[in-house]
Design a protein around this motif. Structure first.
Motif, PDB file in Angstrom:
ATOM      1  N   GLU A   1       0.832  -1.202   0.000  1.00 25.26           N
ATOM      2  CA  GLU A   1       0.000   0.000   0.000  1.00 25.26           C
ATOM      3  C   GLU A   1       0.870   1.257   0.000  1.00 25.26           C
ATOM      4  O   GLU A   1       1.935   1.292   0.628  1.00 25.26           O
TER       5      GLU A   1
ATOM      6  N   ASP B   1      -3.284  -5.303  10.871  1.00 23.69           N
ATOM      7  CA  ASP B   1      -3.135  -4.056  10.111  1.00 23.69           C
ATOM      8  C   ASP B   1      -3.362  -4.307   8.619  1.00 23.69           C
ATOM      9  O   ASP B   1      -3.912  -3.455   7.906  1.00 23.69           O
TER      10      ASP B   1
ATOM     11  N   ARG C   1       4.009   0.467   2.263  1.00 22.35           N
ATOM     12  CA  ARG C   1       3.814  -0.347   3.461  1.00 22.35           C
ATOM     13  C   ARG C   1       3.409  -1.756   3.026  1.00 22.35           C
ATOM     14  O   ARG C   1       2.586  -1.904   2.119  1.00 22.35           O
TER      15      ARG C   1
ATOM     16  N   ALA D   1      -2.946   0.395  -4.008  1.00 20.90           N
ATOM     17  CA  ALA D   1      -2.584  -0.859  -3.359  1.00 20.90           C
ATOM     18  C   ALA D   1      -2.529  -1.980  -4.386  1.00 20.90           C
ATOM     19  O   ALA D   1      -3.193  -1.929  -5.429  1.00 20.90           O
TER      20      ALA D   1
ATOM     21  N   ARG E   1      -9.501  -1.174   2.944  1.00 19.13           N
ATOM     22  CA  ARG E   1      -9.463   0.189   2.400  1.00 19.13           C
ATOM     23  C   ARG E   1      -9.457   0.210   0.877  1.00 19.13           C
ATOM     24  O   ARG E   1      -9.907   1.187   0.265  1.00 19.13           O
TER      25      ARG E   1
ATOM     26  N   ALA F   1      -5.881  -2.592   5.787  1.00 21.57           N
ATOM     27  CA  ALA F   1      -5.420  -2.097   4.482  1.00 21.57           C
ATOM     28  C   ALA F   1      -6.205  -2.753   3.354  1.00 21.57           C
ATOM     29  O   ALA F   1      -6.572  -2.099   2.358  1.00 21.57           O
TER      30      ALA F   1
END
Length: 733
Positions: free
Chosen positions: A82, A417, A155, A122, A424, A421
């Motif tokens: 991402e 996490d 990330r 992403a 999203r 992501a």
């Protein structure tokens, strides 16, 4: 010459030295073999949620069908890369090369990706991980590889079922070291305060640790033979349960041993007296917990079935250690075990309290408690019951219908996490699709129903080669058919482990069965849903079984009907109060989104079984004293002489279960609080006030229909205390 009272019979050499030494050496051998086995439990442990479902669950049947279409043992790992801004074409080209790198790792079958998100911020890969290797090692390798290959400023996450399983395994990593260190340290400090002796706490802890070593050896053998399924939760509970139970039994024996030392200077005679006096309550207590735990075998959920024999094996080893190893150690040490506060031999006229009140010669907190119970018994038990009922009102706030797997881990998690992501930028259920098995002739209708559901983002029929049936060049034009069935993959809009996704599964099941009654809906979400549903069903089935078993054991022990019924009711009300307070704490202080569906059942089994323990310790002594002095004086005498040891045992058990809270898993933290708080509540309120006050108010009828129940308290027939030999005067040494 000074004269003291000691046992008349001389104790032979083999009983004074040979038997204790042989017992200690035997337990040293067990510890020597069982200790190193602790590090090997991981070899026979699994945290795969699907393996704990019953064979009758729909998700299990769907998984069996799924294995006919593809290797269902593979666990998908979802890679999400991402950025805050859109990836450039050059960066997407570099990420395309990552697929080859990931396939070179040879973790499983074909890697899917890269799949860019609609906002181009992403990229997603789906990496199947085979069951032949360790998932946590494969996930670590993926994370290292992706981090090294990601563009600057990106990330990276490895999530999905594989990523969450790896992080869950890491969270359980504290079981082998930190958990035991915290539990043993807490117990040692409490024992130091209770006994004000250095040697005795060490002996009690050795008993607990050796019992745990024996239990580990037994559990490892059962798991290796395939008799049980072992997971991280049952492994952690085993350690805590054995340490707590062995310490509790040891405290009861030590209390009787200390009492016996005030009657004789012969340490072996004191051990025999203490052993005979404590054998029945310890055995009854251990048997109650073991049988209550084995009631979990009636569970439909395999994880519950697994915990039953694992925990029962632990209690069995704790029972044997308390009745063999500890007496042997005390026989060798004698009064020296209590140094520097060694118990002194009492004059004969100070060894029994006044036969009318049961309180003469007693002092301190427990004398005051006994005096209060004798003056206001009805006020005390009525007020106690009302307080417990008010606390139990919090039960209506308990949300024990399961929690998302991303909420289970309470520490920082790359997988958790990563799920955020994923949500999203993609359908949150990407990589963990729902699986629908349907008849070939109704495939089109079922597929239409699945696609029409509002919680489904996309769905497709599976073709040959585990790829979708589409109109793309080279794609299969017909579905893969096995035994007249086809497979449909459905990507959910919500995260696969969310409660919203479970609602979607419920809706999809209803919709597809309207078209094809034989259709099955499985996958990660369906597995979680069926697990929660089965756990709630188990709660309704197992609770009555456990209560009946405990009631029967108490009736055999106390030779009564009234007392056992009242004791069982008291621990049930205590359990409800503990669960009510826990619900308030979970919702308003800890901020938990809910509770695992198995938490109420595990809390019930441990609290009721262990709560009855303390009532067994109390009421067995009360019955013993009632046979000598009458019911009401016997109740006060039993309360006073057991008050300190039972309270200490409760504090120890609460401290050991509280140690489970160091493992950052919501289920274990919640279970730790429920049991720790419930044990303290039962020890301080129920056992110290409610039960004695209620029994005192009822009087001799508490023993109905036994002969003791028809004996007037003032005319009780004196009986020699079990295990106490006739005494005579001999010169002191």
């Amino acid at each position: 010459m000074n004269r003291t009272k000691v046992a008349r019979e001389r104790v032979p050499f083999w009983l004074r030295w040979l038997v204790p030494v042989v017992l200690v050496l035997t337990w040293l051998g067990l510890a020597g073999v069982g200790g190193p086995t602790f590090g090997r439990l991981e070899e026979v442990s699994s945290n795969d949620q699907a393996s704990f479902l019953p064979a009758s669950a729909e998700a299990t049947e769907a998984q069996d069908w799924q294995s006919k279409f593809r290797d269902s043992d593979e666990v998908p790992g979802i890679i999400v890369i991402e950025k805050n801004e859109a990836f450039t074409p050059q960066q997407l080209g570099e990420l395309a090369k990552l697929k080859t790198t990931l396939e070179d790792l040879k973790l499983g079958s074909t890697v899917i990706g890269p799949i860019p998100s609609k906002d181009a911020k992403a990229v997603q890969f789906v990496v199947p991980i085979g069951s032949s290797g360790e998932i946590k090692d494969a996930v670590k390798e993926l994370r290292d590889t992706v981090t090294a290959a990601a563009p600057e400023g990106a990330r990276t996450f490895v999530t999905g079922p594989a990523g969450l399983a790896a992080d869950l395994t890491a969270a359980f990593g504290g079981i082998d070291g930190i958990l035991l260190l915290v539990a043993l340290s807490a117990v040692f400090v409490i024992l130091l305060i209770v006994y004000r002796s250095l040697l005795l706490p060490i002996m009690v802890l050795l008993t607990s640790v050796f019992a745990l070593c024996a239990a580990i050896l037994l559990v490892f053998g059962m798991a290796k033979a395939g008799w049980i399924q072992l997971n991280g939760q049952s492994q952690g509970i085993l350690s805590i349960l054995v340490i707590g139970a062995a310490t509790d039994y040891a405290l009861l024996f030590v209390a009787r041993f200390r009492e016996a030392l005030t009657h004789t200077t012969n340490r072996t005679a004191a051990v025999l007296t203490a052993w005979k006096a404590s054998f029945e309550p310890i055995l009854a207590s251990g048997a109650t917990v073991i049988i209550a735990l084995l009631c979990l075998l009636f569970s439909d959920l395999n994880s519950n079935k697994a915990l039953g024999p694992v925990a029962a094996a632990g209690i069995l080893c704790a029972l044997f250690a308390a009745l063999t190893l500890l007496p042997a150690l005390m026989a060798l040490l004698g009064r020296a075990a209590f140094w520097p506060f060694r118990p002194k031999l009492l004059p004969a006229d100070q060894r029994e309290p006044d036969l009318v009140t049961g309180l003469e010669g007693q002092k301190g907190l427990w004398r005051a408690t006994g005096s209060l119970v004798s003056r206001r018994p009805r006020t005390i038990w009525v007020a106690s019951v009302l307080l417990l009922l008010v606390a139990a009102g919090g039960l209506f706030q308990l949300k024990a219908n399961g929690v998302p797997q991303t909420d289970v881990i309470l520490t920082a998690s790359n997988a958790v996490d990563g799920q955020d992501a994923l949500a999203r930028h993609f359908d949150a259920g990407s990589g963990s699709p729902a699986v629908v098995v349907a008849d070939q002739g109704k495939a089109a209708e079922v597929l239409d129903k699945v696609k029409a559901d509002g919680g489904v983002g996309d769905a497709y029929l599976l073709g040959r080669g585990s790829v979708p049936v589409t109109g793309a060049p080279g794609a299969p034009t017909a579905p893969d058919v096995r035994d007249g069935k086809v497979l449909i993959n459905a990507t959910l809009k919500n995260a696969a482990d969310s409660l919203e996704a479970e609602e979607t599964i419920k809706a999809v099941r209803a919709e597809v069965k309207a078209v094809d009654p034989g259709a099955l809906v499985g996958g990660v979400t369906a597995t979680a849903l069926d697990t929660n549903t089965t756990a709630q069903h188990d709660l309704v089935v197992i609770i009555p079984v456990v209560l009946v078993v405990i009631l029967f054991i108490l009736m055999l022990l106390l030779r009564s009907v009234v007392a056992p019924v009242l004791l069982v009711l008291s621990v049930v009300v205590s359990y409800a109060a503990a669960l009510g307070v826990s619900a308030f704490v979970f919702n308003n202080l800890f901020g938990f989104p809910g509770a695992d569906a198995t938490v109420p059942l595990f809390g019930f089994v441990f609290l009721v079984a262990l709560g009855v323990d303390y009532n067994i310790f109390l009421m067995s002594r009360v019955r013993e004293e009632s046979l000598k002095h009458g019911t009401r004086p016997g109740i006060l005498r039993g309360l006073v002489v057991t008050g300190g040891v039972i309270t200490s045992a409760g504090v120890v058990l609460a401290a050991t279960f509280a140690a489970l809270g160091v493992i950052p898993i919501m289920f274990l933290v919640q279970l730790a609080f429920i049991v720790a708080f419930g044990v303290l509540l039962d020890t301080v309120l129920v056992r110290s006030l409610l039960v004695p006050a209620l029994a005192y108010d009822i009087g001799p009828k508490i023993w109905w229909p036994s002969k003791l129940g028809r004996t007037d308290a003032g005319n009780a027939v004196p009986r020699r205390e079990p295990g106490v030999e006739p005494l005579e005067e001999v010169p002191s040494r």
